[in-house]
Design a protein around this motif. Structure first.
Motif, PDB file in Angstrom:
ATOM      1  N   LEU A 165       0.842  -1.188   0.000  1.00 36.24           N
ATOM      2  CA  LEU A 165       0.000   0.000   0.000  1.00 36.24           C
ATOM      3  C   LEU A 165       0.881   1.244   0.000  1.00 36.24           C
ATOM      4  CD1 LEU A 165      -2.822  -0.795   2.597  1.00 36.24           C
ATOM      5  CD2 LEU A 165      -2.778  -1.256   0.146  1.00 36.24           C
ATOM      6  N   LYS A 166       0.390   2.304  -0.638  1.00 39.02           N
ATOM      7  CA  LYS A 166       1.100   3.577  -0.650  1.00 39.02           C
ATOM      8  C   LYS A 166       0.161   4.687  -0.202  1.00 39.02           C
ATOM      9  CE  LYS A 166       4.563   4.583  -1.830  1.00 39.02           C
ATOM     10  NZ  LYS A 166       5.819   4.723  -1.035  1.00 39.02           N
ATOM     11  N   ILE A 167       0.667   5.537   0.689  1.00 35.02           N
ATOM     12  CA  ILE A 167      -0.053   6.753   1.057  1.00 35.02           C
ATOM     13  C   ILE A 167       0.230   7.803  -0.015  1.00 35.02           C
ATOM     14  CG2 ILE A 167      -0.399   8.506   2.846  1.00 35.02           C
ATOM     15  CD1 ILE A 167       0.827   6.573   4.848  1.00 35.02           C
ATOM     16  N   PHE A 168      -0.767   8.631  -0.334  1.00 39.34           N
ATOM     17  CA  PHE A 168      -0.569   9.620  -1.388  1.00 39.34           C
ATOM     18  C   PHE A 168      -1.440  10.843  -1.132  1.00 39.34           C
ATOM     19  CE2 PHE A 168      -3.970   6.833  -2.577  1.00 39.34           C
ATOM     20  CZ  PHE A 168      -4.919   7.621  -3.198  1.00 39.34           C
ATOM     21  N   CYS A 169      -1.083  11.923  -1.783  1.00 41.31           N
ATOM     22  CA  CYS A 169      -1.837  13.180  -1.640  1.00 41.31           C
ATOM     23  C   CYS A 169      -1.764  13.950  -2.947  1.00 41.31           C
ATOM     24  CB  CYS A 169      -1.272  14.020  -0.490  1.00 41.31           C
ATOM     25  SG  CYS A 169       0.403  14.637  -0.774  1.00 41.31           S
ATOM     26  N   ALA A 170      -2.461  15.071  -3.013  1.00 38.46           N
ATOM     27  CA  ALA A 170      -2.360  15.963  -4.170  1.00 38.46           C
ATOM     28  C   ALA A 170      -0.983  16.618  -4.162  1.00 38.46           C
ATOM     29  CB  ALA A 170      -3.462  17.019  -4.120  1.00 38.46           C
ATOM     30  N   ARG A 229      -9.556  10.647  -7.456  1.00 40.04           N
ATOM     31  CA  ARG A 229     -10.107  11.955  -7.849  1.00 40.04           C
ATOM     32  C   ARG A 229     -10.363  12.838  -6.626  1.00 40.04           C
ATOM     33  NH1 ARG A 229      -9.239   9.389 -11.877  1.00 40.04           N
ATOM     34  NH2 ARG A 229      -7.218  10.233 -11.233  1.00 40.04           N
ATOM     35  N   ALA A 230     -10.854  12.226  -5.545  1.00 33.66           N
ATOM     36  CA  ALA A 230     -11.120  13.000  -4.328  1.00 33.66           C
ATOM     37  C   ALA A 230      -9.829  13.526  -3.725  1.00 33.66           C
ATOM     38  CB  ALA A 230     -11.877  12.132  -3.324  1.00 33.66           C
ATOM     39  N   VAL A 231      -8.779  12.725  -3.779  1.00 36.51           N
ATOM     40  CA  VAL A 231      -7.479  13.167  -3.251  1.00 36.51           C
ATOM     41  C   VAL A 231      -6.909  14.277  -4.138  1.00 36.51           C
ATOM     42  CG1 VAL A 231      -5.093  12.463  -2.817  1.00 36.51           C
ATOM     43  CG2 VAL A 231      -6.982  10.997  -2.077  1.00 36.51           C
ATOM     44  N   GLU A 232      -7.041  14.123  -5.442  1.00 37.33           N
ATOM     45  CA  GLU A 232      -6.590  15.192  -6.348  1.00 37.33           C
ATOM     46  C   GLU A 232      -7.296  16.508  -6.042  1.00 37.33           C
ATOM     47  OE1 GLU A 232      -7.255  13.850 -10.296  1.00 37.33           O
ATOM     48  OE2 GLU A 232      -5.559  12.462 -10.306  1.00 37.33           O
ATOM     49  N   ALA A 233      -8.554  16.408  -5.598  1.00 32.90           N
ATOM     50  CA  ALA A 233      -9.321  17.611  -5.257  1.00 32.90           C
ATOM     51  C   ALA A 233      -8.993  18.128  -3.869  1.00 32.90           C
ATOM     52  CB  ALA A 233     -10.816  17.311  -5.359  1.00 32.90           C
ATOM     53  N   LYS A 234      -8.001  17.540  -3.225  1.00 35.16           N
ATOM     54  CA  LYS A 234      -7.508  17.957  -1.895  1.00 35.16           C
ATOM     55  C   LYS A 234      -8.559  17.828  -0.797  1.00 35.16           C
ATOM     56  CE  LYS A 234      -5.887  21.921  -3.435  1.00 35.16           C
ATOM     57  NZ  LYS A 234      -5.211  23.235  -3.472  1.00 35.16           N
ATOM     58  N   VAL A 246       0.676   3.762 -10.049  1.00 32.94           N
ATOM     59  CA  VAL A 246       1.893   3.923 -10.853  1.00 32.94           C
ATOM     60  C   VAL A 246       1.737   5.039 -11.884  1.00 32.94           C
ATOM     61  CG1 VAL A 246       3.405   2.798 -12.531  1.00 32.94           C
ATOM     62  CG2 VAL A 246       2.621   1.535 -10.505  1.00 32.94           C
ATOM     63  N   ASP A 247       0.677   5.008 -12.670  1.00 28.86           N
ATOM     64  CA  ASP A 247       0.493   6.005 -13.731  1.00 28.86           C
ATOM     65  C   ASP A 247       0.300   7.403 -13.152  1.00 28.86           C
ATOM     66  OD1 ASP A 247       0.747   4.074 -15.665  1.00 28.86           O
ATOM     67  OD2 ASP A 247      -1.416   3.792 -15.935  1.00 28.86           O
ATOM     68  N   ALA A 248      -0.453   7.516 -12.070  1.00 37.39           N
ATOM     69  CA  ALA A 248      -0.703   8.836 -11.460  1.00 37.39           C
ATOM     70  C   ALA A 248       0.599   9.435 -10.926  1.00 37.39           C
ATOM     71  CB  ALA A 248      -1.723   8.709 -10.339  1.00 37.39           C
ATOM     72  N   PHE A 249       1.458   8.614 -10.349  1.00 33.57           N
ATOM     73  CA  PHE A 249       2.752   9.116  -9.858  1.00 33.57           C
ATOM     74  C   PHE A 249       3.628   9.561 -11.033  1.00 33.57           C
ATOM     75  CE2 PHE A 249       2.608   6.347  -5.752  1.00 33.57           C
ATOM     76  CZ  PHE A 249       1.746   7.266  -5.169  1.00 33.57           C
ATOM     77  N   ARG A 251       2.580  10.692 -13.942  1.00 34.77           N
ATOM     78  CA  ARG A 251       2.021  11.939 -14.491  1.00 34.77           C
ATOM     79  C   ARG A 251       2.220  13.111 -13.551  1.00 34.77           C
ATOM     80  NH1 ARG A 251      -2.551   8.683 -15.284  1.00 34.77           N
ATOM     81  NH2 ARG A 251      -3.567   9.829 -13.584  1.00 34.77           N
ATOM     82  N   GLY A 252       2.401  12.833 -12.277  1.00 33.81           N
ATOM     83  CA  GLY A 252       2.523  13.901 -11.300  1.00 33.81           C
ATOM     84  C   GLY A 252       1.192  14.419 -10.800  1.00 33.81           C
ATOM     85  N   SER A 253       0.097  13.717 -11.116  1.00 33.03           N
ATOM     86  CA  SER A 253      -1.219  14.146 -10.644  1.00 33.03           C
ATOM     87  C   SER A 253      -1.428  13.797  -9.176  1.00 33.03           C
ATOM     88  CB  SER A 253      -2.324  13.519 -11.494  1.00 33.03           C
ATOM     89  OG  SER A 253      -2.261  12.099 -11.445  1.00 33.03           O
ATOM     90  N   LEU A 254      -0.637  12.865  -8.663  1.00 36.17           N
ATOM     91  CA  LEU A 254      -0.645  12.500  -7.255  1.00 36.17           C
ATOM     92  C   LEU A 254       0.795  12.371  -6.779  1.00 36.17           C
ATOM     93  CD1 LEU A 254      -3.456   9.764  -7.265  1.00 36.17           C
ATOM     94  CD2 LEU A 254      -3.645  12.066  -6.308  1.00 36.17           C
ATOM     95  N   ALA A 255       1.000  12.606  -5.486  1.00 37.68           N
ATOM     96  CA  ALA A 255       2.350  12.565  -4.922  1.00 37.68           C
ATOM     97  C   ALA A 255       2.443  11.490  -3.840  1.00 37.68           C
ATOM     98  CB  ALA A 255       2.720  13.925  -4.330  1.00 37.68           C
ATOM     99  N   PRO A 256       3.478  10.641  -3.885  1.00 41.96           N
ATOM    100  CA  PRO A 256       3.628   9.603  -2.859  1.00 41.96           C
ATOM    101  C   PRO A 256       4.107  10.182  -1.531  1.00 41.96           C
ATOM    102  CG  PRO A 256       5.488   9.536  -4.364  1.00 41.96           C
ATOM    103  CD  PRO A 256       4.535  10.567  -4.905  1.00 41.96           C
ATOM    104  N   LEU A 257       3.638   9.587  -0.453  1.00 40.72           N
ATOM    105  CA  LEU A 257       4.076   9.943   0.892  1.00 40.72           C
ATOM    106  C   LEU A 257       4.631   8.689   1.566  1.00 40.72           C
ATOM    107  CD1 LEU A 257       0.977  12.072   1.969  1.00 40.72           C
ATOM    108  CD2 LEU A 257       3.209  12.949   1.233  1.00 40.72           C
TER     109      LEU A 257
END
Length: 293
Positions: A165-170, A229-234, A246-249, A251-257
């Motif tokens: 599992l990976k934690i992620f944010c906008a 999508r909800a995370v992208e919307a902060k 993988v794809d979102a990271f 593209r840079g649309s989401l950031a790993p934590l």
């Protein structure tokens, strides 16, 4: 032989629908013919397979004991019929997969499987771990691909592959600049998570032992894409399988934590009913999955 395969098919349909009218409809026969066949099956052996409550049929102890053996026999008969017809020795395969696996792994596996076995018919059902396990137990699915650990004495659970599992944010979320999170960060954050009953939620809660009661779960959603999508919307931060991100990271649309003091490792599993007949299709599927992933 004092029973017919048709009688056994009616028995299984009645066990599934718990209603003789629906069972008969599923087999394209009249309600009276199905009732007579089931009644004859019981009378031939002087047994009762169902408790009859009004129009409802509920398997009794004997019916529950015999059902897996009947399922296996009917499955063998169907495979034999396919061999007689000289279509394929693979036949049809009903696969169930949890959302992360179904949406990001299973479809490509299906494509390769059907390319290797052009005559095969494969269906895929995507749901959470609890639902997939229930359908394998009820013989509605031949094999399940799940991300949650399951303990049930009627299920065979086979380890498949590792996951994390990976934690992620906008990208512009305040935590994106910190990257490494401590427990105080985890407790202060607003979380957007999968629903209870999903393998992802189960693994997340195990990873958060000790602070789980203090976490702020703002939103629960059934679909990984909705969570992203909800995370992208902060609206909060999320935690999903690495394979879904993988794809979102990239593209840079989401950031790993990172929360290195927490263990987010887990495994994917195959699940099968222990009494399920292992057809050539099931064996081929189980052999193919590790090769492709």
């Amino acid at each position: 032989m004092h029973y017919t395969l048709r009688q056994l098919e009616i028995f299984l349909a009645a066990a599934h629908f718990e209603n003789i009218t629906q069972a008969a409809k599923s087999l394209s026969m009249s309600q009276s013919a199905a009732s007579d066949a089931l009644r004859n099956l019981e009378s031939q052996f002087n047994i009762q397979l169902f408790d009859r409550i009004g129009k409802s049929l509920q398997l009794n102890e004997l019916g529950r004991m015999l059902r897996p053996r009947v399922e296996a026999l009917i499955e063998r008969a169907r495979d034999l019929e396919l061999d007689f017809q000289q279509h394929t020795d693979i036949g049809s395969l009903k696969v169930g997969a949890t959302l992360s696996i179904g949406n990001y792994l299973a479809v490509s596996i299906m494509a390769d499987f059907m390319q290797q076995h052009p005559g095969a018919k494969v269906s895929l059902e995507v749901a959470n771990t609890t639902t997939i396990a229930g359908k394998v137990l009820n013989f509605e699915l031949d094999v399940g691909l799940v991300e949650g650990e399951i303990n049930h004495n009627e299920l065979e659970v086979i380890p498949w592959r590792d996951d994390e599992l990976k934690i992620f944010c906008a990208p512009d979320h305040p935590l994106a600049q910190k990257k490494l999170l401590d427990d105080e960060d985890l407790v202060r954050a607003h979380w957007i998570l999968r629903e209870r009953g999903s393998g992802t939620r189960q693994a997340f809660e195990w990873a958060m032992h000790g602070i789980l009661p203090d976490l702020k779960v703002s939103i629960e959603l059934q679909h990984t894409e909705a969570i992203k999508r909800a995370v992208e919307a902060k609206l909060g931060i999320g935690c999903l399988s690495r394979v879904t991100l993988v794809d979102a990271f990239k593209r840079g649309s989401l950031a790993p934590l990172e929360a290195p003091h927490r263990n987010f490792q887990r495994r994917f599993y195959f699940i099968l009913h222990k009494e399920k007949y292992r057809s050539a299709g099931i064996d081929n599927w189980l052999e193919l999955c590790p090769q492709l992933t």
